[in-house]
Write a protein that holds these residues in place. Structure first.
Motif, short mmCIF file in Angstrom:
data_model
loop_
_atom_site.label_atom_id
_atom_site.label_comp_id
_atom_site.label_asym_id
_atom_site.label_seq_id
_atom_site.Cartn_x
_atom_site.Cartn_y
_atom_site.Cartn_z
N ILE A 17 0.97 -1.29 0.07
CA ILE A 17 -0.07 0.02 -0.10
C ILE A 17 0.92 1.43 -0.02
O ILE A 17 1.90 1.32 0.94
CB ILE A 17 -1.18 0.07 1.30
CG1 ILE A 17 -1.72 -1.11 1.06
CG2 ILE A 17 -1.81 1.39 1.35
CD1 ILE A 17 -2.72 -1.30 2.44
N PHE A 65 -1.59 6.66 1.42
CA PHE A 65 -2.91 6.40 1.71
C PHE A 65 -3.01 5.77 3.05
O PHE A 65 -4.24 5.54 3.40
CB PHE A 65 -3.41 5.54 0.62
CG PHE A 65 -3.73 5.94 -0.73
CD1 PHE A 65 -4.66 6.51 -1.14
CD2 PHE A 65 -2.53 5.79 -1.91
CE1 PHE A 65 -5.05 6.99 -2.33
CE2 PHE A 65 -2.79 6.37 -3.02
CZ PHE A 65 -3.87 6.98 -3.30
N ILE A 66 -1.90 5.48 3.91
CA ILE A 66 -1.95 5.08 5.17
C ILE A 66 -2.44 5.96 6.11
O ILE A 66 -1.71 6.89 6.36
CB ILE A 66 -0.79 4.31 5.42
CG1 ILE A 66 -0.57 3.05 4.36
CG2 ILE A 66 -0.84 3.86 6.90
CD1 ILE A 66 0.65 2.19 4.55
N GLU A 87 -1.53 2.62 11.54
CA GLU A 87 -1.22 1.32 11.67
C GLU A 87 -0.92 0.89 12.99
O GLU A 87 -0.56 1.77 13.89
CB GLU A 87 0.33 1.03 10.85
CG GLU A 87 0.31 1.23 9.52
CD GLU A 87 1.69 0.79 9.13
OE1 GLU A 87 2.27 -0.19 9.00
OE2 GLU A 87 2.50 1.66 8.26
N ASN A 128 -6.25 2.14 5.82
CA ASN A 128 -5.85 3.11 4.83
C ASN A 128 -6.90 3.48 4.01
O ASN A 128 -8.28 3.07 3.92
CB ASN A 128 -4.90 2.47 3.70
CG ASN A 128 -5.51 1.28 2.82
OD1 ASN A 128 -5.74 0.37 3.53
ND2 ASN A 128 -5.88 1.45 1.79
N ARG A 180 -5.91 11.07 9.00
CA ARG A 180 -4.47 10.58 9.73
C ARG A 180 -4.32 11.65 10.79
O ARG A 180 -3.84 10.84 11.95
CB ARG A 180 -3.59 11.13 8.58
CG ARG A 180 -2.10 10.71 9.08
CD ARG A 180 -1.29 11.04 7.91
NE ARG A 180 -1.39 10.10 6.81
CZ ARG A 180 -1.30 10.41 5.52
NH1 ARG A 180 -1.00 11.74 5.26
NH2 ARG A 180 -1.17 9.23 4.71
#
Length: 109
Positions: A3, A7-8, A11, A18, A105
């Motif tokens: 990925i 786009f993440i 985690e 994502n 994010r």
């Protein structure tokens, strides 16, 4: 699946959240395991325990940051083909994919 880090959003030890790589719908998120598998039953107890909290946190962030064209309270756990596979997705209103990625994010931090 590799990925693009752009786009993440977030985690954990076992999971990646994502933005959908090909969707024009801002806020279309994907939650995927870091382990290559076709079955939740193959995941560790720790990964499965982490999943529940991550789903809840993602829904909470959505509710607190209504950035997409939804009302901010939905969490769809299946692919809606209209957005996921349609080469010409429906028009959207509101924030762009880029704006939603940055806002969500930040919310995970």
């Amino acid at each position: 699946m590799e990925i693009d880090p752009h786009f993440i959003l977030h985690e954990t030890e076992h999971w990646i959240v994502n933005h959908h790589l090909a969707s024009a719908l801002p806020g279309y998120l994907m939650l995927g395991t870091k382990v290559q598998t076709n079955s939740l039953a193959e995941l560790s107890t720790e990964a499965l325990a982490e999943l529940g909290g991550l789903i809840a946190r993602t829904q909470q962030i959505y509710a607190e940051n209504p950035l997409s064209s939804t009302d901010g309270t939905e969490l769809t756990l299946f692919v809606w083909r209209e957005f996921g596979e349609n080469p010409t997705p429906p028009a959207i209103q509101g924030c762009s994919v880029e704006e939603v990625i940055e806002e969500l994010r930040s919310a995970f931090k």
